[in-house]
Design a protein around this motif. Structure first.
Motif, PDB file in Angstrom:
ATOM      1  N   ARG A  90       6.611  41.023  98.946  1.00 32.62           N
ATOM      2  CA  ARG A  90       7.062  39.572  99.161  1.00 32.62           C
ATOM      3  C   ARG A  90       6.185  38.398  98.942  1.00 32.62           C
ATOM      4  O   ARG A  90       6.666  37.295  98.436  1.00 32.62           O
ATOM      5  CB  ARG A  90       7.739  39.394 100.520  1.00 32.62           C
ATOM      6  N   ALA A  92      12.738  37.449 104.891  1.00 29.46           N
ATOM      7  CA  ALA A  92      12.956  38.866 104.879  1.00 29.46           C
ATOM      8  C   ALA A  92      12.018  39.436 105.931  1.00 29.46           C
ATOM      9  O   ALA A  92      11.243  40.200 105.923  1.00 29.46           O
ATOM     10  CB  ALA A  92      12.347  39.384 103.571  1.00 29.46           C
ATOM     11  N   THR A  93      12.794  39.410 107.097  1.00 29.54           N
ATOM     12  CA  THR A  93      11.956  39.791 108.375  1.00 29.54           C
ATOM     13  C   THR A  93      10.453  39.626 108.462  1.00 29.54           C
ATOM     14  O   THR A  93       9.833  40.498 108.703  1.00 29.54           O
ATOM     15  CB  THR A  93      12.420  41.345 108.722  1.00 29.54           C
ATOM     16  N   PHE A  94      10.275  38.420 107.934  1.00 29.18           N
ATOM     17  CA  PHE A  94       8.717  38.346 107.804  1.00 29.18           C
ATOM     18  C   PHE A  94       8.147  37.638 108.990  1.00 29.18           C
ATOM     19  O   PHE A  94       8.498  36.395 109.264  1.00 29.18           O
ATOM     20  CB  PHE A  94       8.482  37.181 106.610  1.00 29.18           C
ATOM     21  N   ARG A 130      -1.271  34.929 108.704  1.00 31.15           N
ATOM     22  CA  ARG A 130      -0.335  34.715 107.389  1.00 31.15           C
ATOM     23  C   ARG A 130      -0.262  33.194 107.408  1.00 31.15           C
ATOM     24  O   ARG A 130      -0.143  32.613 106.208  1.00 31.15           O
ATOM     25  CB  ARG A 130       1.016  35.393 107.717  1.00 31.15           C
ATOM     26  N   SER A 174       0.810  46.471 104.473  1.00 27.04           N
ATOM     27  CA  SER A 174       0.911  44.856 104.513  1.00 27.04           C
ATOM     28  C   SER A 174       1.921  44.478 105.527  1.00 27.04           C
ATOM     29  O   SER A 174       2.482  43.715 105.692  1.00 27.04           O
ATOM     30  CB  SER A 174       1.736  44.228 103.230  1.00 27.04           C
ATOM     31  N   THR A 221       2.877  44.555 110.122  1.00 22.55           N
ATOM     32  CA  THR A 221       2.175  44.225 111.307  1.00 22.55           C
ATOM     33  C   THR A 221       2.030  45.460 112.072  1.00 22.55           C
ATOM     34  O   THR A 221       1.405  45.516 113.154  1.00 22.55           O
ATOM     35  CB  THR A 221       2.796  43.026 111.950  1.00 22.55           C
ATOM     36  N   TYR A 225       9.895  51.784 102.925  1.00 23.98           N
ATOM     37  CA  TYR A 225      10.291  52.324 104.111  1.00 23.98           C
ATOM     38  C   TYR A 225      11.228  53.791 103.787  1.00 23.98           C
ATOM     39  O   TYR A 225      11.043  54.774 104.666  1.00 23.98           O
ATOM     40  CB  TYR A 225      11.274  51.549 104.939  1.00 23.98           C
ATOM     41  N   VAL A 284       7.880  50.442 112.761  1.00 19.12           N
ATOM     42  CA  VAL A 284       8.219  49.076 112.311  1.00 19.12           C
ATOM     43  C   VAL A 284       8.987  48.488 113.301  1.00 19.12           C
ATOM     44  O   VAL A 284       9.353  49.056 114.424  1.00 19.12           O
ATOM     45  CB  VAL A 284       8.619  49.180 110.783  1.00 19.12           C
ATOM     46  N   ILE A 326      14.442  46.894 111.662  1.00 16.16           N
ATOM     47  CA  ILE A 326      14.294  47.686 110.357  1.00 16.16           C
ATOM     48  C   ILE A 326      14.551  49.338 110.538  1.00 16.16           C
ATOM     49  O   ILE A 326      15.361  49.801 109.788  1.00 16.16           O
ATOM     50  CB  ILE A 326      12.866  47.431 109.625  1.00 16.16           C
ATOM     51  N   GLN A 360       7.861  39.926 117.443  1.00 19.68           N
ATOM     52  CA  GLN A 360       7.978  39.867 115.909  1.00 19.68           C
ATOM     53  C   GLN A 360       8.682  38.371 115.654  1.00 19.68           C
ATOM     54  O   GLN A 360      10.155  38.761 115.318  1.00 19.68           O
ATOM     55  CB  GLN A 360       8.227  41.045 114.926  1.00 19.68           C
ATOM     56  N   TYR A 409      10.283  35.827 113.355  1.00 16.93           N
ATOM     57  CA  TYR A 409      10.816  35.739 111.812  1.00 16.93           C
ATOM     58  C   TYR A 409      10.796  34.446 111.311  1.00 16.93           C
ATOM     59  O   TYR A 409      11.535  33.636 112.211  1.00 16.93           O
ATOM     60  CB  TYR A 409      12.011  36.627 111.436  1.00 16.93           C
TER      61      TYR A 409
HETATM   62  N1  GLU Z   1       8.217  42.250 110.338  1.00 16.43           N
HETATM   63  C1  GLU Z   1       6.925  42.948 110.020  1.00 16.43           C
HETATM   64  C2  GLU Z   1       6.114  42.180 109.271  1.00 16.43           C
HETATM   65  O1  GLU Z   1       6.300  41.192 108.722  1.00 16.43           O
HETATM   66  C3  GLU Z   1       7.570  44.193 109.477  1.00 16.43           C
HETATM   67  C4  GLU Z   1       7.199  44.757 108.091  1.00 16.43           C
HETATM   68  C5  GLU Z   1       8.432  44.060 107.185  1.00 16.43           C
HETATM   69  O2  GLU Z   1       8.971  43.029 107.409  1.00 16.43           O
HETATM   70  O3  GLU Z   1       8.833  44.907 106.513  1.00 16.43           O
HETATM   71  O4  GLU Z   1       4.855  42.711 108.900  1.00 16.43           O
END
Ligand code: GLU
Length: 262
Positions: free
Chosen positions: A94, A108-110, A116, A157, A159, A183, A200, A204, A223, A225
């Motif tokens: 990503r 995307a679950t970032f 970052r 990459s 967390t 995954y 994770v 996820i 976490q 997002y």
């Molecule tokens: N949310 C976590 C991250 O950003 C897990 C990885 C992922 O989102 O795939 O590192």
């Protein structure tokens, strides 16, 4: 005549270069104007996270909270929620896809982290998850304390490694790690016994839960997002953040969270 034409072409080229330069200066290749010109918003999403970003092979459609957010943003920009192009991303792909301009944004679950934030813009968080662990039921593992000396599968990459390491250090146990690009590879490693734990975010892990596995009740490291955009693209980041804040305040996001059972 010929000379005049040459001057005209040279002038037009010069104007185009200047205009291009200005457009970049005002927010880079993915500024709002550039997105409008492209005719669709390019968004990196997950394809394997139920309720967030999931590609349903029965309907050939993406669905989830993050998909809805992308469609709502497209609706704001174009007046048409369908003017969005989804691209499936992983934790590893990503960032580079944002960097090279292939994507306008990533939803995307970032997880938003201080580190970052030095590389990307993140919106206000729209959801907060936590890191969890998936194990085989037959392993007898029921909490982090049972993991001393065992191997944890994590994504590159992500967390997860840092989060689990910190929790293990607090407990005074030692873990080994195996890192994978995707995954499905971690799940295969869990099934084959190469790793004893798949770790994770819980959201996820839900996508990989099956009859032989369980998600443990332990959870670590919140976490949050956020919607990520290229660091140089402040115009787009500000635009997105205003809307995310509005949808947090007016109950739109909590309604979506309920709709997707998150
Ligand atoms: N949310 C976590 C991250 O950003 C897990 C990885 C992922 O989102 O795939 O590192």
């Amino acid at each position: 005549m010929k000379f005049t034409k040459l001057i005209f072409v040279a002038g037009a080229l010069f104007a185009a270069v200047i205009a291009g330069g200005c457009a970049k200066g005002q927010g880079g290749v993915s500024g709002l104007d550039a997105i409008k010109k492209a005719g669709a918003l390019k968004v990196g999403v997950k394809s394997d996270v139920p309720g967030f970003g999931f590609y349903d092979t029965a309907t050939n459609k993406y669905e989830g909270l993050e998909i809805s957010l992308a469609q709502m943003l497209a609706n704001e920009i174009f007046g048409d929620a369908d003017k969005v192009k989804f691209e499936a991303v992983t934790a590893k792909t990503r960032g580079p896809l944002l960097d090279n301009g292939e994507l306008d944004m990533v939803i995307a679950t970032f997880t938003i982290t201080d580190e970052r934030k030095l590389t990307y813009n993140f919106s206000t968080p729209y959801y907060t998850d936590a890191v969890g662990m998936l194990v085989k039921k037959s392993s007898g593992i029921r909490s982090l304390a049972d993991l001393n000396g065992l191997t944890v599968g994590v994504a590159q990459s992500a967390t997860s490694k840092e989060a689990i390491s910190a929790a293990a250090a607090e407990l005074g146990i030692t873990l080994n790690f195996a890192e994978f690009a995707t995954y499905p590879e971690i799940k295969a490693a869990l099934d084959s016994g190469r790793v004893e734990v798949f770790s994770v975010d819980k959201s996820i892990l839900n996508g990989y839960l099956d009859a032989d596995t369980i998600i443990l009740p332990d959870q670590f490291s919140p976490q949050p997002y956020g919607v990520a955009t290229k660091l140089s693209n402040k115009q787009l980041a500000d635009y997105v953040d205003v809307l995310i804040k509005k949808w947090l305040n007016d109950g739109t996001i909590s309604a979506l969270i309920s709709q997707f059972n998150l």
